[in-house]
Design a protein around this motif. Sequence first.
Motif, mmCIF file in Angstrom:
data_model
loop_
_atom_site.group_PDB
_atom_site.id
_atom_site.type_symbol
_atom_site.label_atom_id
_atom_site.label_comp_id
_atom_site.label_asym_id
_atom_site.label_seq_id
_atom_site.Cartn_x
_atom_site.Cartn_y
_atom_site.Cartn_z
ATOM 1 N N ASN A 43 9.149 2.705 7.576
ATOM 2 C CA ASN A 43 10.256 2.478 8.510
ATOM 3 C C ASN A 43 11.441 3.352 8.132
ATOM 4 O O ASN A 43 12.485 2.861 7.722
ATOM 5 N N SER A 83 3.716 -0.160 14.157
ATOM 6 C CA SER A 83 4.105 -1.547 14.404
ATOM 7 C C SER A 83 2.891 -2.458 14.406
ATOM 8 O O SER A 83 1.822 -2.065 14.858
ATOM 9 N N ARG A 106 -2.150 -0.837 -8.561
ATOM 10 C CA ARG A 106 -2.421 -1.123 -7.137
ATOM 11 C C ARG A 106 -3.668 -0.366 -6.671
ATOM 12 O O ARG A 106 -4.431 -0.872 -5.855
ATOM 13 N N ASN A 129 -1.117 5.646 -6.111
ATOM 14 C CA ASN A 129 0.085 4.811 -6.171
ATOM 15 C C ASN A 129 0.816 5.168 -7.458
ATOM 16 O O ASN A 129 0.192 5.537 -8.455
ATOM 17 N N VAL A 180 1.340 -3.449 0.379
ATOM 18 C CA VAL A 180 0.537 -4.080 1.434
ATOM 19 C C VAL A 180 0.278 -3.148 2.631
ATOM 20 O O VAL A 180 -0.856 -3.054 3.117
ATOM 21 N N MET A 181 1.302 -2.419 3.075
ATOM 22 C CA MET A 181 1.115 -1.599 4.282
ATOM 23 C C MET A 181 0.208 -0.399 4.004
ATOM 24 O O MET A 181 -0.715 -0.106 4.773
ATOM 25 N N LEU A 230 0.535 2.183 -2.225
ATOM 26 C CA LEU A 230 -0.526 1.232 -1.871
ATOM 27 C C LEU A 230 -0.067 -0.218 -1.982
ATOM 28 O O LEU A 230 -0.825 -1.094 -2.379
HETATM 29 N N1 LIG Z 1 5.309 -1.435 10.346
HETATM 30 C C1 LIG Z 1 5.424 -2.640 9.818
HETATM 31 O O1 LIG Z 1 5.122 -3.646 10.441
HETATM 32 C C2 LIG Z 1 5.894 -2.709 8.452
HETATM 33 C C3 LIG Z 1 5.828 -3.914 7.754
HETATM 34 C C4 LIG Z 1 6.233 -3.901 6.490
HETATM 35 C C5 LIG Z 1 6.724 -2.722 5.952
HETATM 36 N N2 LIG Z 1 6.809 -1.587 6.661
HETATM 37 C C6 LIG Z 1 7.305 -0.329 6.099
HETATM 38 O O2 LIG Z 1 6.222 0.306 5.445
HETATM 39 C C7 LIG Z 1 6.687 0.929 4.251
HETATM 40 C C8 LIG Z 1 5.905 0.346 3.081
HETATM 41 O O3 LIG Z 1 6.085 -1.050 3.064
HETATM 42 P P1 LIG Z 1 5.378 -1.982 1.993
HETATM 43 O O4 LIG Z 1 5.903 -3.359 2.253
HETATM 44 O O5 LIG Z 1 3.926 -1.744 2.008
HETATM 45 O O6 LIG Z 1 5.910 -1.412 0.596
HETATM 46 P P2 LIG Z 1 7.380 -1.488 -0.059
HETATM 47 O O7 LIG Z 1 7.549 -2.811 -0.694
HETATM 48 O O8 LIG Z 1 8.398 -1.089 0.952
HETATM 49 O O9 LIG Z 1 7.289 -0.353 -1.169
HETATM 50 C C9 LIG Z 1 6.465 -0.503 -2.306
HETATM 51 C C10 LIG Z 1 5.677 0.739 -2.546
HETATM 52 O O10 LIG Z 1 6.546 1.871 -2.708
HETATM 53 C C11 LIG Z 1 6.241 2.478 -3.977
HETATM 54 N N3 LIG Z 1 7.461 3.114 -4.492
HETATM 55 C C12 LIG Z 1 8.697 2.578 -4.543
HETATM 56 N N4 LIG Z 1 9.560 3.488 -5.047
HETATM 57 C C13 LIG Z 1 8.855 4.608 -5.309
HETATM 58 C C14 LIG Z 1 9.181 5.873 -5.813
HETATM 59 N N5 LIG Z 1 10.451 6.192 -6.145
HETATM 60 N N6 LIG Z 1 8.192 6.788 -5.958
HETATM 61 C C15 LIG Z 1 6.926 6.488 -5.607
HETATM 62 N N7 LIG Z 1 6.558 5.302 -5.108
HETATM 63 C C16 LIG Z 1 7.504 4.372 -4.959
HETATM 64 C C17 LIG Z 1 5.744 1.341 -4.811
HETATM 65 O O11 LIG Z 1 5.044 1.826 -5.926
HETATM 66 P P3 LIG Z 1 4.825 0.874 -7.223
HETATM 67 O O12 LIG Z 1 3.633 0.027 -6.903
HETATM 68 O O13 LIG Z 1 4.571 1.828 -8.325
HETATM 69 O O14 LIG Z 1 6.078 0.070 -7.399
HETATM 70 C C18 LIG Z 1 4.859 0.644 -3.806
HETATM 71 O O15 LIG Z 1 3.645 1.316 -3.616
HETATM 72 C C19 LIG Z 1 8.189 0.679 4.219
HETATM 73 O O16 LIG Z 1 8.840 1.764 4.829
HETATM 74 C C20 LIG Z 1 8.363 -0.540 5.068
HETATM 75 O O17 LIG Z 1 9.635 -0.634 5.655
HETATM 76 C C21 LIG Z 1 6.387 -1.569 7.895
#
Ligand SMILES: NC(=O)c1ccc[n+]([C@@H]2O[C@H](COP(=O)([O-])OP(=O)(O)OC[C@H]3O[C@@H](n4cnc5c(N)ncnc54)[C@H](OP(=O)(O)O)[C@@H]3O)[C@@H](O)[C@H]2O)c1
Length: 492
Positions: A102, A128, A37, A32, A12-13, A10
């Motif tokens: 991603n 996207s 979060r 989460n 931002v995305m 949970l």
């Molecule tokens: N489509 C788009 O435009 C777009 C934009 C941005 C990102 N994305 C993609 O969307 C995905 C999520 O992005 P995001 O920016 O929201 O988050 P992120 O910063 O990539 O990841 C943070 C999240 O992952 C969790 N996490 C990390 N390691 C973990 C593990 N080993 N086990 C369980 N949970 C874990 C974190 O939990 P904690 O809170 O406990 O640390 C947090 O909820 C990524 O793949 C990113 O590349 C896509």
Amino acid sequence: MKADIGVTGLAVMGANLARNFARNGYTVALHNRSRARTDALVAEHGNEGTFIPTETLTQLVENLAVPRRVLIMVKAGQPVDDVIDQLVPMLAPGDIVIDAGNSHYEDTRRREAALAAKDLHFVGIGVSGGEEGALNGPAIMPGGPKESYEALGPLLEDISAHYEGDPCCAWIGTDGAGHFVKMVHNGIEYADMQVIGEAYDLLRSVGGIEPADQAGIFRSWNSTDLASYLIEITAEVLGHVDAQTGKPLVDVIVDQAGQKGTGRWTAISGLDLGSPIGAIAESVFARSLSSQSEIRATAQQMLAAGTGSVPAPQDADRDAFVEDVRLALYASKLVSYAQGLDMLTAAAAEYGWSLDLGTIASLWRDGCIIRADLLDVIMKAFGGRDTSRHPEPGTTAEGQPSNLLFAPEFRDAIAAALPAWRRVVATAVAAGVPVPVFSSALSYYDGLRRDRLPAALTQGLRDYFGAHTYRRADREGTFHTLWSGDRSEIEA
Ligand SMILES: NC(=O)c1ccc[n+]([C@@H]2O[C@H](COP(=O)([O-])OP(=O)(O)OC[C@H]3O[C@@H](n4cnc5c(N)ncnc54)[C@H](OP(=O)(O)O)[C@@H]3O)[C@@H](O)[C@H]2O)c1
């Protein structure tokens, strides 16, 4: 009460997607790794719909209606595997695990195969539109088994962006197809941004047009066939003045472009597939070059320019120059789309996907970063949306052009833009302004249409040093010249 879907991860995305589901009337179970979060989401946005906050993955799964739909939105890479490993023992045949991050498509292929062996559906979906899109309607590119789309598709279509009533979401193809298409979307996005940058550089360096005036030019271009989100926001960024210095913001931003990797993945895949995606690859290299700050600083002192004088166009000439640049941008953009779509065709053959280019173009018409009026025209050039991927009526995909540039409307548009495109590239070269995508796209175009390519000489050289053989244009067979002998030709 059971939830329609569970979201784990949970940041931002994930939070925004969860809110989007809830706002569309779905009950959403939340999880989460760290509880904070989850609590923050419920505290700040709990009134937007029905959420079931949970403490552990086990609780998340227990709170889901069958078939269970669990959407993973954690950091890409090993964390996705870690979460899948925890989830699998809790799920039953027919349940659906969704990775909306991603992820690299090869990881998705591997995960899909592993879960299929346990009668679980694994669906990698490309999303996207960034944070704002995730909340208000992204473009969604789901892969995975087609039957999973029956249980999942309606939810995804509801939360997706819509273009004239059509959801920007449709089943793309099996296993990693959704993530592959999202990756190519991002590669095209790199090229889209680079051609805008090249146009800006030329308008300023050759045309002498300052950012504030360029903002007006880009704004006016947004009423032409270039109309798109990226052109729209270019006008915003160029028109923005830095509050601290009073200078255009673009002049105080360090000129080193970052990248998160999907453009690089596209370039690597293009090479692996033997797909000539030069414009996309050049846009990745342009970012890399921009980031080589030390070597650039040295080069500025050491390397000659060797440019002649290119006078800034005045008055009426200036308007003509601006229009030339606009046409060069449009033609180069079309080529990068043609290359990206051609790469999808190559990937479909390699991975056994049945990708429908009309449907894919239709998904990019809204919600995503490359959304543009052009994509509606591209969709129509490929015969519209494939109705079997989408419940709404449409046309079949028969009679699609084998390259986007062969579609009559684009063939004619490029023909009309060509003189301007060539003038702009020639001017840029004379002025020493780098235009890697404008020029590489033009070389691709000329390479495609050229009667004889120097590849014949390449083959001759390969045969000389490595006995790699060659084929003849005048008869069947494979041949080798005895270069170190009497230079007679033998059939290999
Ligand atoms: N489509 C788009 O435009 C777009 C934009 C941005 C990102 N994305 C993609 O969307 C995905 C999520 O992005 P995001 O920016 O929201 O988050 P992120 O910063 O990539 O990841 C943070 C999240 O992952 C969790 N996490 C990390 N390691 C973990 C593990 N080993 N086990 C369980 N949970 C874990 C974190 O939990 P904690 O809170 O406990 O640390 C947090 O909820 C990524 O793949 C990113 O590349 C896509």
